[in-house]
Each structure stands twice: as C-alpha cells, then as structure tokens.
Design a protein around this motif. Structure first.
Motif, PDB file in Angstrom:
ATOM      1  N   PHE A   1      -7.318   0.091   0.122  1.00 55.92           N
ATOM      2  CA  PHE A   1      -5.945  -0.371  -0.089  1.00 55.92           C
ATOM      3  C   PHE A   1      -5.374   0.286  -1.341  1.00 55.92           C
TER       4      PHE A   1
ATOM      5  N   CYS B   1       1.133  -0.242  10.508  1.00 54.39           N
ATOM      6  CA  CYS B   1       0.675  -1.178   9.488  1.00 54.39           C
ATOM      7  C   CYS B   1       1.853  -1.496   8.578  1.00 54.39           C
TER       8      CYS B   1
ATOM      9  N   CYS C   1       0.834  -1.205   0.000  1.00 50.89           N
ATOM     10  CA  CYS C   1       0.000   0.000   0.000  1.00 50.89           C
ATOM     11  C   CYS C   1       0.865   1.251   0.000  1.00 50.89           C
TER      12      CYS C   1
ATOM     13  N   CYS D   1      -4.329  -5.608   5.600  1.00 51.52           N
ATOM     14  CA  CYS D   1      -5.451  -4.700   5.366  1.00 51.52           C
ATOM     15  C   CYS D   1      -6.778  -5.449   5.448  1.00 51.52           C
TER      16      CYS D   1
ATOM     17  N   CYS E   1      -5.948   6.362   3.487  1.00 46.64           N
ATOM     18  CA  CYS E   1      -6.203   5.163   4.291  1.00 46.64           C
ATOM     19  C   CYS E   1      -7.568   5.232   4.976  1.00 46.64           C
TER      20      CYS E   1
ATOM     21  N   ARG F   1       1.521  -2.494   5.535  1.00 42.42           N
ATOM     22  CA  ARG F   1       1.066  -2.140   4.191  1.00 42.42           C
ATOM     23  C   ARG F   1       0.895  -3.346   3.279  1.00 42.42           C
TER      24      ARG F   1
END
Length: 367
Positions: free
Chosen positions: A350, A333, A155, A340, A164, A335
């Motif tokens: 995403f 996160c 991401c 996600c 996000c 990513r």
C-alpha cells in the motif's frame, strides 16, 4: 529548443517579409507525427509534409522571462474525410499531451531553413461547432508539475503497476442491451459480486451546531453497508442506537443514493468525530473496459460503477455501443487502505499514509 538560424534566414527576416508561413509538427504519445501549416498550400520541408487542409491557425505567442507558462492556442477544422484530427480521437485521448514544435519558414525558399518559435505539449482541447481548439503548454509548464511523491491517505500506486505488484482480474463479455447510449449496458454473463470493505476516516467531521444535528457520509465507491465505529478526538466512542440518540450516541439511516445519514444528540453539537463504516463496492468499479469489436474497437474507458450484469462508464464512448459488441473488462481499486486489506490482501504494498492526522488535528491548539 534552439533558436539558431541561418544567415540567409536572418537577412531575410530583417527585410520586408511577404512569404512567411508557420508550421506545426505534432508527435502523439504513440509516436505518430503530423504536420500542419497556415499556408494556403501544403509545404514539404525536410521530407515531411505539412498539410494546409483543416484551417490550422495559431494564436499569438505570449512568453515571459519569469518562467510563467507560455500562452498559445491552435484552432483548426474537422474535415469530412482524410483529416488527421478527428473528434473521436480527441475524446479517446489519443492527442493528450502530444509534443509540439512550431516554427516559421520562407515558403518561397525553403533552403533558408527554419526559425523555431515555440515548443511544448498539447493541453486542454475544446470541441467547437465543426472544429477544435487546443492550448499549447510551454516547456515551463513542466516546472509547475509535482514530480515527487506527496503524503496522501489513499494509495498512490496504479492498480496492477510495478508498485502495486498485483495482477488485476479480467473478464470478457458481450453487450446484451444498451440502457444509456454510450455509457450504460447490460451483460448477464458478468455475475461477479463486489466485496465489502471498511472505510477508515482520517479527516473527520464536525457535528452541526443546529438541528437536525446530522452528517451525511458518502463512500468512496458503491454504497454504505454498515457502521463500524464513531469516535471523537478524545478517543471517546459513541454508541449506536435504533431510536433517538442520547448523549454520546448516534443513529444511522441508509439513503437510496448509497450514502448514509448519521444523527446525533444536541449535547454533542460542535464535537469533532471520526466515522468508520463498511461499504459495498462493485466488482469492476474503478476498472477499465477495452472494446475488442464494434465501432469503439481499440478504445479503452474507465468504469464508474458496476453491479452484477450492469456496467456504467465514467464518460460516454465516441461511437454508439451496440448489442453484440465485445469487450474485456478489468477490475479496479478505489485505493483505500480498507480495500487493500480486505479485498486484495496487499497492504504490504500500500502506497499511502492513511493514519497521518488531518489538518484539523495537526492545527488544533494544545489543550
């Protein structure tokens, strides 16, 4: 950057120049401006003071007409007291990408105005013995930066930003004890346990053509938890076994460092495969810590790993961490598409392309 100068300055520069001094005005991202000069005394120009303390010295400016990056370095000393630039502020990133204008003046007659020499932004700092050095990146450097979005399996959004659209969970804590100075500490109040997410392999591996026919997979964060699937480029699924693998089989062994070793049969040597697996993350891994008390109050740092009660930073703090220091920690996160989906239930936002084939698949010859 304008290079227009007054007639008086032009006439003076055309003569034997003996009273020339350079000044540097540096404006940080927080809006605070500082002035430095290589003259042996402070220069007050247009109501702004350019300090001579600290041994500021710029290198020669090298520039070309082919839009290549201008080359210049600034050297200065740390001062025991009253210095504008401190090692702690450099390490905390307060001077990163600060805007710079360097110009020259006649310190014997400031009414002549200035001649602009170069402008740009501060780049990489180097901490020296008692001083510092920083590169100045010219305005042409901006033309070398990627300003559009590019395809990526992970991401591109920052966790919690407007793309996000999530609000990262936070917690307040206090250091109970320090394990590694400036980097690792314990806090029993942080009992959060991390989720288990699936890593989806879009890059692929090639089974070695020599014994022991093994591949080591490393999770994006945390530690390997379990195998999901092993599939080759022809969509053939490999079966998992607890013993020695046969044809189109594999065995897997977790490693102490969080990785896992996959072992294959010699008949499958050279095959390209994709390994999908589950991995356990630390709840606050990839997050941030902002100190609210202690010597590091006001500074923020990235979290490298987290396990219940133990926080590890990516880089050491400029000042020692002490028991009793208070902070606010924010979850992060890694990513990945699996995170996600499984952890944040936010796949609709995403900002990556995890299912685009990797270069091995794209460039493979047609069968």
């Amino acid at each position: 950057m304008s290079r227009n100068i007054s007639q008086a300055m032009a006439t003076w520069l055309a003569s034997d120049v003996l009273t020339f001094a350079t000044c540097a005005q540096i404006t940080r991202k927080d809006g605070t401006a500082f002035g430095f000069t290589d003259h042996d005394a402070d220069i007050v120009y247009n109501g702004f003071t350019y300090q001579s303390r600290g041994g500021y010295s710029p290198s020669a400016v090298e520039a070309a007409d082919d839009l290549s990056t201008a080359n210049l370095e600034i050297n200065a000393l740390f001062l025991d007291s009253g210095g504008a630039v401190t090692q702690a502020d450099i390490e905390a990133g307060l001077w990163d990408n600060a805007a710079v204008l360097i110009f020259g003046v006649n310190y014997a007659d400031l009414t002549m105005g200035q001649v602009n020499l170069t402008a740009g932004n501060l780049g990489q700092f180097t901490i020296l013995n008692g001083g510092w050095k920083v590169e100045l990146r010219g305005l042409a450097q901006t033309l070398q930066q990627t300003i559009s979005q590019m395809y990526s399996p992970s991401c591109r959004a920052l966790f919690g930003d407007s793309r996000c659209k999530l609000t990262p969970p936070t917690a307040s804590g206090m250091v109970a004890s320090v394990t590694t100075a400036g980097m690792v500490w314990s806090d029993p109040s942080l009992t959060q346990t991390g989720p288990v997410s699936e890593y989806i392999d879009t890059i692929g591996y090639t089974i070695p053509t020599a014994s022991p026919y093994q591949i080591i997979v490393v999770p994006p964060s945390g530690s390997w938890a379990s195998s999901v699937s092993v599939v080759d480029g022809g969509k053939q699924t490999y079966g998992q076994t607890g013993g020695s693998p046969g044809n189109l089989q594999y065995s897997v062994t977790p490693n102490a460092d969080g990785s896992a070793t996959y072992t294959f049969n010699s008949n499958n040597a050279g095959n390209e495969i994709f390994i999908n697996f589950n991995y356990a993350q630390g709840y606050f891994s990839f997050g941030t810590v902002r100190w609210t008390s202690g010597a590091n109050a006001g500074y923020s740092f990235n979290v490298r790993t987290f396990s219940p009660g133990v926080v590890t930073l990516s880089l050491p703090t400029p000042f020692p961490i002490s028991a009793g220091d208070q902070y606010v920690i924010t979850a992060g996160c890694d990513r990945q598409i699996g995170t996600c989906v499984a952890r944040w239930n936010n796949v609709v936002n995403f900002r990556g392309e995890p299912y685009i084939p990797g270069p091995d698949v794209i460039l493979a010859p047609l069968s």
